[in-house]
Design an enzyme around this catalytic site. Structure first.
Site, PDB file in Angstrom:
ATOM      1  N   GLY A 253     104.792  -2.934  13.416  1.00  0.00           N
ATOM      2  CA  GLY A 253     104.167  -2.859  12.099  1.00  0.00           C
ATOM      3  C   GLY A 253     102.954  -3.762  12.028  1.00  0.00           C
ATOM      4  O   GLY A 253     101.896  -3.379  11.536  1.00  0.00           O
ATOM      5  N   ALA A 254     103.112  -4.982  12.551  1.00  0.00           N
ATOM      6  CA  ALA A 254     102.019  -5.960  12.568  1.00  0.00           C
ATOM      7  C   ALA A 254     102.408  -7.069  13.528  1.00  0.00           C
ATOM      8  O   ALA A 254     103.556  -7.170  13.955  1.00  0.00           O
ATOM      9  CB  ALA A 254     101.766  -6.517  11.168  1.00  0.00           C
ATOM     10  N   MET A 255     101.430  -7.909  13.891  1.00  0.00           N
ATOM     11  CA  MET A 255     101.674  -8.980  14.859  1.00  0.00           C
ATOM     12  C   MET A 255     100.892 -10.215  14.466  1.00  0.00           C
ATOM     13  O   MET A 255      99.693 -10.151  14.207  1.00  0.00           O
ATOM     14  CB  MET A 255     101.269  -8.502  16.266  1.00  0.00           C
ATOM     15  CG  MET A 255     101.360  -9.579  17.331  1.00  0.00           C
ATOM     16  SD  MET A 255     103.039 -10.220  17.490  1.00  0.00           S
ATOM     17  CE  MET A 255     102.677 -11.888  18.071  1.00  0.00           C
ATOM     18  N   GLU A 256     101.591 -11.378  14.471  1.00  0.00           N
ATOM     19  CA  GLU A 256     101.068 -12.610  13.890  1.00  0.00           C
ATOM     20  C   GLU A 256     100.155 -13.400  14.809  1.00  0.00           C
ATOM     21  O   GLU A 256     100.109 -14.642  14.705  1.00  0.00           O
ATOM     22  CB  GLU A 256     102.237 -13.497  13.463  1.00  0.00           C
ATOM     23  CG  GLU A 256     103.086 -14.064  14.601  1.00  0.00           C
ATOM     24  CD  GLU A 256     104.304 -13.235  14.961  1.00  0.00           C
ATOM     25  OE1 GLU A 256     105.239 -13.778  15.581  1.00  0.00           O
ATOM     26  OE2 GLU A 256     104.321 -12.033  14.631  1.00  0.00           O
ATOM     27  N   ASN A 257      99.398 -12.766  15.703  1.00  0.00           N
ATOM     28  CA  ASN A 257      98.490 -13.520  16.572  1.00  0.00           C
ATOM     29  C   ASN A 257      97.744 -14.563  15.729  1.00  0.00           C
ATOM     30  O   ASN A 257      97.211 -14.260  14.671  1.00  0.00           O
ATOM     31  CB  ASN A 257      97.455 -12.583  17.204  1.00  0.00           C
ATOM     32  CG  ASN A 257      98.099 -11.353  17.810  1.00  0.00           C
ATOM     33  OD1 ASN A 257      98.948 -11.440  18.665  1.00  0.00           O
ATOM     34  ND2 ASN A 257      97.680 -10.188  17.321  1.00  0.00           N
ATOM     35  N   HIS A 289     104.130 -11.656   5.317  1.00  0.00           N
ATOM     36  CA  HIS A 289     105.035 -11.959   6.437  1.00  0.00           C
ATOM     37  C   HIS A 289     104.242 -12.529   7.616  1.00  0.00           C
ATOM     38  O   HIS A 289     104.591 -13.579   8.169  1.00  0.00           O
ATOM     39  CB  HIS A 289     105.764 -10.672   6.844  1.00  0.00           C
ATOM     40  CG  HIS A 289     106.685 -10.819   8.009  1.00  0.00           C
ATOM     41  ND1 HIS A 289     108.052 -10.831   7.873  1.00  0.00           N
ATOM     42  CD2 HIS A 289     106.446 -10.947   9.347  1.00  0.00           C
ATOM     43  CE1 HIS A 289     108.612 -10.969   9.061  1.00  0.00           C
ATOM     44  NE2 HIS A 289     107.662 -11.035   9.982  1.00  0.00           N
ATOM     45  N   GLU A 290     103.182 -11.831   7.985  1.00  0.00           N
ATOM     46  CA  GLU A 290     102.408 -12.277   9.155  1.00  0.00           C
ATOM     47  C   GLU A 290     101.718 -13.609   8.895  1.00  0.00           C
ATOM     48  O   GLU A 290     101.599 -14.443   9.797  1.00  0.00           O
ATOM     49  CB  GLU A 290     101.374 -11.207   9.541  1.00  0.00           C
ATOM     50  CG  GLU A 290     101.970  -9.845   9.866  1.00  0.00           C
ATOM     51  CD  GLU A 290     103.100  -9.885  10.880  1.00  0.00           C
ATOM     52  OE1 GLU A 290     103.052 -10.735  11.790  1.00  0.00           O
ATOM     53  OE2 GLU A 290     104.033  -9.079  10.758  1.00  0.00           O
ATOM     54  N   HIS A 293     103.936 -16.561   9.286  1.00  0.00           N
ATOM     55  CA  HIS A 293     104.079 -16.913  10.700  1.00  0.00           C
ATOM     56  C   HIS A 293     102.994 -17.873  11.188  1.00  0.00           C
ATOM     57  O   HIS A 293     103.181 -18.525  12.219  1.00  0.00           O
ATOM     58  CB  HIS A 293     103.961 -15.653  11.567  1.00  0.00           C
ATOM     59  CG  HIS A 293     105.240 -14.905  11.764  1.00  0.00           C
ATOM     60  ND1 HIS A 293     106.412 -15.497  12.149  1.00  0.00           N
ATOM     61  CD2 HIS A 293     105.505 -13.577  11.674  1.00  0.00           C
ATOM     62  CE1 HIS A 293     107.351 -14.578  12.283  1.00  0.00           C
ATOM     63  NE2 HIS A 293     106.833 -13.402  11.991  1.00  0.00           N
ATOM     64  N   GLU A 312     111.294 -14.794  12.800  1.00  0.00           N
ATOM     65  CA  GLU A 312     111.290 -13.563  12.010  1.00  0.00           C
ATOM     66  C   GLU A 312     112.082 -13.672  10.711  1.00  0.00           C
ATOM     67  O   GLU A 312     111.660 -13.171   9.676  1.00  0.00           O
ATOM     68  CB  GLU A 312     111.803 -12.399  12.863  1.00  0.00           C
ATOM     69  CG  GLU A 312     110.950 -12.115  14.090  1.00  0.00           C
ATOM     70  CD  GLU A 312     109.488 -11.830  13.762  1.00  0.00           C
ATOM     71  OE1 GLU A 312     109.159 -11.551  12.589  1.00  0.00           O
ATOM     72  OE2 GLU A 312     108.664 -11.888  14.689  1.00  0.00           O
TER      73      GLU A 312
END
Length: 845
Positions: A253-257, A289-290, A293, A312
């Site tokens: 869905g998404a990624m917290e880079n 959410h991201e 993080h 998470e």
């Protein structure tokens, strides 16, 4: 492959210089990486995957090396242990797996274009550059990128760009971070920028296939989320910027880079003028959410993947805390109650489910840890439980100290409990141990035994379950003072029921607010008292009654038939939360009827009775000034009316479709899926099918595409279903990232189930090759399980999947899902006649 020795033990990197030259035409990456660090032995290993390494130089001299492909390792012989600088040159392929460095494809003015992006979590940084690809191996990074650049293209990374020399883009040195958070992207992008109160630059980036206004909503939510977190955590955002990038092809869905968060387009870019409130809430919570993080996961990172839940679960809770603070009118905790809570309660009741904290060594097994219902939803429930116990003041104080103690480093769950315990004076670790280290959850039975109000706990199972005497420390949240705050015993006697009931003046309740991870089984005396008060209860309490009864029925502890006459009590509620719980029960009743049977016709009539009043009140068209509850309830009612084949609803939807044929994308997003479905099912034609599928192929509007997928997959025409199944492998029509939704929808269409199931079995090797490298792959098994309910399908499922049980990352899913189908088949065999008789009885009255 079992990686019991972590590479970080032998070599601790402290800084990387990563140079990448990427040729999109040849799909070849030429790289040169210099790593400085400390070798504790002369024999070290660096992670690599599919890299063609040409030279390894240590402190200016070539050294021997071997490639160990089975263990993703580059093994290096150093002259001696100690400080060393390694320079490694190599080439690597640019792949289409949505992992590592990969192209995303999109269409602009009829021309196929691409942008390059990255996805390194969990362990795909090694596909881009040699590194110690473990979360504990934090280092700083200097990134330099060259590519076959065209005028007007944008290059992004974790940190701001320093300069461009000879076509090479150089970025500022990163803070100390884990390899899986490194990210970059380039291509023709548009953007909108703003700045937070503390001076952090915030940007949203997407392809030019989207209208510029589609960036506005995300920019506003991102800015306000960062401002909220800086205040709540009492810790500044650690980087100069926070970029949000929408990638046209993205597996998760998404990624917290860190500093460059990547998203599916559907979870970032929305049309502010025509997006359903539910979708706005979803996008907002994904962004929050991201960004949660960026502190919890990025600034402080789990030491190893067994503490993935730390990242998470916490971000999953904080997304609701943040959005509730910045958009209080949305009542976003209701979304948590109707999505995360039932997901966790259902999954966690299956024997063999993983615990929140899972020991894992084999990197091939890491992706199997991303069980959303456990690591995200159950874990978030654990933390909601902790928050309710501690209060926000102690939670914030504990978090501030946690970040201060571990920033730019790594931590374990024990470190978090220690910080929260010190701030609250409570032994948080002792309470949480029982929830995190053992799978499942309890059902607390409340009974009047010989006049005494008595409660007891036992593990709850849906389907067959092996009782092993597990106990939990349960925050009871009772409305009776006689109940303890934390239930630690197997059984507790609270006192004389008549006396307690008279003193309180209310029915006895447990888990008020539904924040603790357990369900309640009231005996007939207590349940009757509760149900008498139910119509006047708040929506969360009504949801909880329906939720617990549904789960008890699924677990064979009460009969589903007993639920049927209770449902009309809730049918006219204006609360969307109550309606969500009501129609979840209704949808569960569908498994007890055979297609086109008299029992199905009775169930349709029952659903019509339940929904008719709300259908008349709400209709197909939103009214000016209507409540958020009305907006959120309407989809449940439209779906029910369509299942019931309500003739007035069918005619009204057709009329709306006919009036808007010129621009179907402009139909209101809230009702559009149901209007299009109505047309496909009741007025379908090949011409309509062709038009909708063409719209799907060419639209860049993720919300409209979702509506089209929803509608097209409901077709009853076997020839059109065959065409859809053929399109599963046509990436120009259905992107691999979206395929699971198409497969699941066709599988759940009674006219399409056989075709979809045949496709999965025949094309498994293609599917594995296309999406097998990421955490989404096992979920194809999960969605298959959700559709199967007969002994014949169970036998087919076992015949196909049991031979694959030892394949990497699939064992737990196959074992658990076999149990899920077995439990469902047994439940239907035992309950079908009684449920159908109960429905027929209510309809006849």
């Amino acid at each position: 492959m079992t990686e019991t020795t972590r590479f970080y033990q032998a070599f601790q990197p402290d800084h990387y210089q990563v140079y990448l030259d990427i040729d999109r035409g040849t799909k070849v990456i030429s790289g040169k990486t210099t790593i400085s660090g400390q070798a504790s032995t002369a024999q070290i290993a660096i992670h690599q995957k599919d890299l063609a390494v040409t030279t390894v130089v240590a402190d200016g001299a070539a050294v021997p090396f071997t490639l160990d492909q089975a263990n993703d390792a580059l093994r290096i012989e150093l002259p001696q242990a100690g400080a060393v600088s390694l320079t490694i040159t190599y080439t690597a392929p640019l792949t289409d797996t949505m992992m590592g460095i990969y192209p995303s494809y999109y269409e602009l003015n009829g021309v196929k274009e691409q942008i390059i992006g990255t996805q390194f979590e969990t362990n795909a940084a090694r596909q881009a550059f040699p590194c110690v690809d473990e979360p504990e191996a934090k280092a700083t990074f200097d990134l330099a990128i060259k590519y076959d650049e065209r005028p007007g293209e944008t290059t992004l990374s974790n940190m701001p760009e320093l300069r461009v020399e000879n076509g090479v883009h150089y970025f500022e040195t990163t803070v100390k971070m884990s390899t899986y958070l490194v990210a970059f992207a380039f291509g023709e992008l548009q953007s909108k920028l703003t700045t937070t109160k503390s001076g952090v630059q915030v940007g949203v980036f997407g392809t030019k296939a989207h209208a510029a206004k589609e960036l506005d909503f995300a920019l506003d939510i991102a800015k306000r989320s960062i401002e909220f977190y800086e205040d709540f955590y009492q810790t500044p955002y650690p980087l100069p910027h926070s970029w949000q990038l929408a990638l046209p092809d993205f597996s998760a869905g998404a990624m917290e880079n860190w500093g460059l968060v990547t998203y599916r387009e559907a979870y970032l870019l929305i049309d502010p003028d025509n997006t359903a409130l539910q979708m706005k809430q979803l996008v907002a919570t994904v962004i929050a959410h991201e960004l949660a993080h960026q502190w919890f996961g990025d600034l402080v990172t789990m030491k190893w993947w067994d503490d993935l839940w730390l990242n998470e679960s916490f971000a999953n809770m904080m997304e609701y805390v943040a959005i509730d603070a910045i958009e209080p009118d949305w009542h976003v905790w209701e979304l948590f109650q109707k999505s995360d809570v039932p997901a966790a309660l259902t999954r966690d009741a299956t024997d063999g489910v993983q615990s929140v904290h899972v020991t894992v060594e084999d990197p091939a097994e890491i992706d199997s840890l991303f069980d959303g219902a456990i690591v995200y939803a159950k874990g978030a429930r654990m933390l909601v439980m902790v928050r309710a116990l501690l209060g926000d003041e102690a939670l914030r104080a504990g978090l501030k100290n946690y970040f201060a103690a571990h920033q730019y480093g790594n931590a374990t769950g024990a470190d978090l409990w220690a910080a929260l315990g010190a701030a609250s004076g409570m032994d948080v670790g002792a309470i949480m141990q029982s929830w995190l280290e053992q799978p499942g959850y309890p059902v607390v039975s409340a009974s009047v035994v010989a006049g005494q109000l008595t409660i007891s706990q036992q593990q709850f199972f849906i389907g067959a379950g092996q009782e092993s005497g597990r106990q939990w420390q349960i925050p009871l949240n009772s409305n009776y003072d006689a109940a303890p705050t934390i239930m630690t015993e197997k059984q507790v006697v609270l006192g004389d029921y008549a006396t307690l009931r008279a003193a309180t003046g209310q029915p006895f309740r447990l888990n008020v607010g539904n924040n603790s991870h357990f369900i309640v089984k009231y005996d007939q005396t207590l349940l009757a008292d509760l149900l008498q008060q139910a119509p006047a209860m708040d929506p969360i309490s009504q949801l909880q009654i329906l939720q617990d009864l549904r789960l008890l029925a699924e677990g064979h502890q009460i009969s589903y038939a007993d639920l049927v006459p209770l449902l009309p009590k809730f049918a006219n509620s204006a609360a969307s939360l109550t309606n969500a719980a009501l129609y979840r029960v209704v949808n569960n009743l569908k498994k007890f009827v055979e297609p086109d049977s008299a029992a199905e016709k009775n169930l349709q009539a029952f659903v019509d009775q339940l929904s008719a009043g709300q259908m008349a009140r709400l209709g197909w068209t939103a009214q000016a000034g209507e409540s958020i509850d009305d907006q959120m309830t309407r989809p449940f009612i439209l779906d029910a009316a369509q299942y019931a084949k309500n003739p007035q609803a069918i005619a009204a939807a057709h009329e709306i479709f006919s009036a808007n044929q010129a621009d179907l994308g402009a139909l209101p997003a809230e009702t559009r899926p149901y209007i299009l479905t109505n047309e496909v099912v009741h007025y379908g034609s090949t011409a309509l099918f062709d038009r909708l599928l063409a719209d799907y192929r060419h639209s860049a509007d993720a919300s409209y595409k979702s509506s089209l997928c929803f509608a097209l997959t409901k077709t009853p025409d076997p020839d059109l279903i065959a065409r859809l199944v053929t399109a599963f492998e046509d990436a120009d029509t259905i992107k691999p990232q979206d395929l699971r939704a198409w497969y699941s929808n066709v599988l759940n269409n009674k006219a399409g189930q056989q075709a979809a199931w045949d496709w999965l079995r025949n094309e498994w090797s293609w599917l594995e090759k296309t999406v097998g490298g990421d955490m989404e792959f096992p979920t194809y098994i999960t969605v298959t399980t959700g559709a199967f309910r007969t002994p014949e399908r169970l036998a087919e499922f076992k015949a196909f999947f049991e031979p694959k049980i030892n394949e990497s990352g699939l064992m737990r899913e196959i074992k658990m899902d076999t149990k899920v189908i077995e439990g469902r088949v047994a439940l239907i065999a035992d309950e079908q006649a009684a449920v159908n008789a109960a429905v027929a009885d209510v309809v006849a009255k």
